[in-house]
Design a protein around this motif. Structure first.
Motif, PDB file in Angstrom:
ATOM      1  N   CYS A 121      -5.626 -40.645  -6.075  1.00  0.00           N
ATOM      2  CA  CYS A 121      -5.653 -39.245  -5.637  1.00  0.00           C
ATOM      3  C   CYS A 121      -4.667 -39.005  -4.500  1.00  0.00           C
ATOM      4  O   CYS A 121      -4.027 -37.953  -4.429  1.00  0.00           O
ATOM      5  CB  CYS A 121      -7.070 -38.858  -5.209  1.00  0.00           C
ATOM      6  SG  CYS A 121      -8.236 -38.804  -6.589  1.00  0.00           S
ATOM      7  N   PHE A 122      -4.537 -39.995  -3.611  1.00  0.00           N
ATOM      8  CA  PHE A 122      -3.597 -39.877  -2.501  1.00  0.00           C
ATOM      9  C   PHE A 122      -2.160 -39.778  -3.020  1.00  0.00           C
ATOM     10  O   PHE A 122      -1.352 -39.011  -2.480  1.00  0.00           O
ATOM     11  CB  PHE A 122      -3.738 -41.076  -1.566  1.00  0.00           C
ATOM     12  CG  PHE A 122      -2.894 -40.985  -0.326  1.00  0.00           C
ATOM     13  CD1 PHE A 122      -3.230 -40.122   0.698  1.00  0.00           C
ATOM     14  CD2 PHE A 122      -1.770 -41.782  -0.175  1.00  0.00           C
ATOM     15  CE1 PHE A 122      -2.461 -40.048   1.849  1.00  0.00           C
ATOM     16  CE2 PHE A 122      -0.995 -41.716   0.965  1.00  0.00           C
ATOM     17  CZ  PHE A 122      -1.344 -40.845   1.983  1.00  0.00           C
TER      18      PHE A 122
ATOM     19  N   TRP B  76      -1.662 -36.396  -4.080  1.00  0.00           N
ATOM     20  CA  TRP B  76      -1.584 -35.595  -2.845  1.00  0.00           C
ATOM     21  C   TRP B  76      -0.162 -35.655  -2.278  1.00  0.00           C
ATOM     22  O   TRP B  76       0.400 -34.629  -1.880  1.00  0.00           O
ATOM     23  CB  TRP B  76      -2.589 -36.126  -1.830  1.00  0.00           C
ATOM     24  CG  TRP B  76      -2.589 -35.438  -0.507  1.00  0.00           C
ATOM     25  CD1 TRP B  76      -1.746 -35.668   0.543  1.00  0.00           C
ATOM     26  CD2 TRP B  76      -3.465 -34.394  -0.085  1.00  0.00           C
ATOM     27  NE1 TRP B  76      -2.049 -34.850   1.593  1.00  0.00           N
ATOM     28  CE2 TRP B  76      -3.110 -34.059   1.233  1.00  0.00           C
ATOM     29  CE3 TRP B  76      -4.525 -33.731  -0.679  1.00  0.00           C
ATOM     30  CZ2 TRP B  76      -3.767 -33.083   1.960  1.00  0.00           C
ATOM     31  CZ3 TRP B  76      -5.184 -32.764   0.053  1.00  0.00           C
ATOM     32  CH2 TRP B  76      -4.804 -32.446   1.346  1.00  0.00           C
TER      33      TRP B  76
ATOM     34  N   ARG C 128       1.289 -32.137  -2.454  1.00  0.00           N
ATOM     35  CA  ARG C 128       1.081 -31.494  -1.156  1.00  0.00           C
ATOM     36  C   ARG C 128       2.137 -31.855  -0.117  1.00  0.00           C
ATOM     37  O   ARG C 128       2.367 -31.110   0.819  1.00  0.00           O
ATOM     38  CB  ARG C 128      -0.309 -31.856  -0.594  1.00  0.00           C
ATOM     39  CG  ARG C 128      -1.488 -31.401  -1.440  1.00  0.00           C
ATOM     40  CD  ARG C 128      -1.753 -29.907  -1.339  1.00  0.00           C
ATOM     41  NE  ARG C 128      -2.011 -29.433  -0.023  1.00  0.00           N
ATOM     42  CZ  ARG C 128      -3.203 -29.226   0.514  1.00  0.00           C
ATOM     43  NH1 ARG C 128      -4.284 -29.465  -0.180  1.00  0.00           N
ATOM     44  NH2 ARG C 128      -3.315 -28.786   1.737  1.00  0.00           N
ATOM     45  N   GLN C 129       2.742 -33.031  -0.279  1.00  0.00           N
ATOM     46  CA  GLN C 129       3.721 -33.481   0.705  1.00  0.00           C
ATOM     47  C   GLN C 129       5.153 -33.431   0.185  1.00  0.00           C
ATOM     48  O   GLN C 129       6.080 -33.846   0.878  1.00  0.00           O
ATOM     49  CB  GLN C 129       3.381 -34.908   1.169  1.00  0.00           C
ATOM     50  CG  GLN C 129       2.007 -35.043   1.795  1.00  0.00           C
ATOM     51  CD  GLN C 129       1.862 -34.217   3.051  1.00  0.00           C
ATOM     52  OE1 GLN C 129       2.769 -34.170   3.884  1.00  0.00           O
ATOM     53  NE2 GLN C 129       0.732 -33.544   3.203  1.00  0.00           N
TER      54      GLN C 129
END
Length: 110
Positions: free
Chosen positions: A18-19, A22, A26-27
């Protein structure tokens, strides 16, 4: 106790997968982050099936508590954010709850 190991390993792979999503979404990291994300999430699913439980729903419910422990650990180690006292209290309550769910059937009257 082996169940806790499977839960912990599954949690690490789920959080890592999930990271990675992300980081991509998101980044603004490269779309190539999807590759380790998918591999990690696949390993998560495979590891979670190693848990000794009669019903998947009970295994997933107990896993939730261990996932929270791993998430707070991830916050501290990977994201370098110091967990709050309330985080640790929540972790303790979740581990107790996960243990009750996991071991409850052994102590229930038939």
């Amino acid at each position: 106790m082996l169940n806790y190991l499977w839960f912990f390993l599954a949690a690490l792979f789920e959080i890592a997968g999930c990271f990675a999503f992300w980081m991509w979404l998101r980044q603004g990291k490269s779309m190539w982050w999807v590759v380790p994300a998918l591999l990690s999430l696949t390993l998560f699913a495979l590891l979670l099936t190693r848990v000794e439980a009669t019903y998947a729903g009970r295994a997933y419910a107990a896993y939730g508590g261990i996932y929270i422990v791993a998430s707070i650990g991830w916050l501290a180690v990977i994201e370098r954010v110091r967990p709050l006292g309330s985080d640790w209290l929540g972790v303790a309550l979740c581990v107790i709850g996960a243990s009750v769910i996991l071991f409850g059937p052994r102590f229930s009257a038939s």
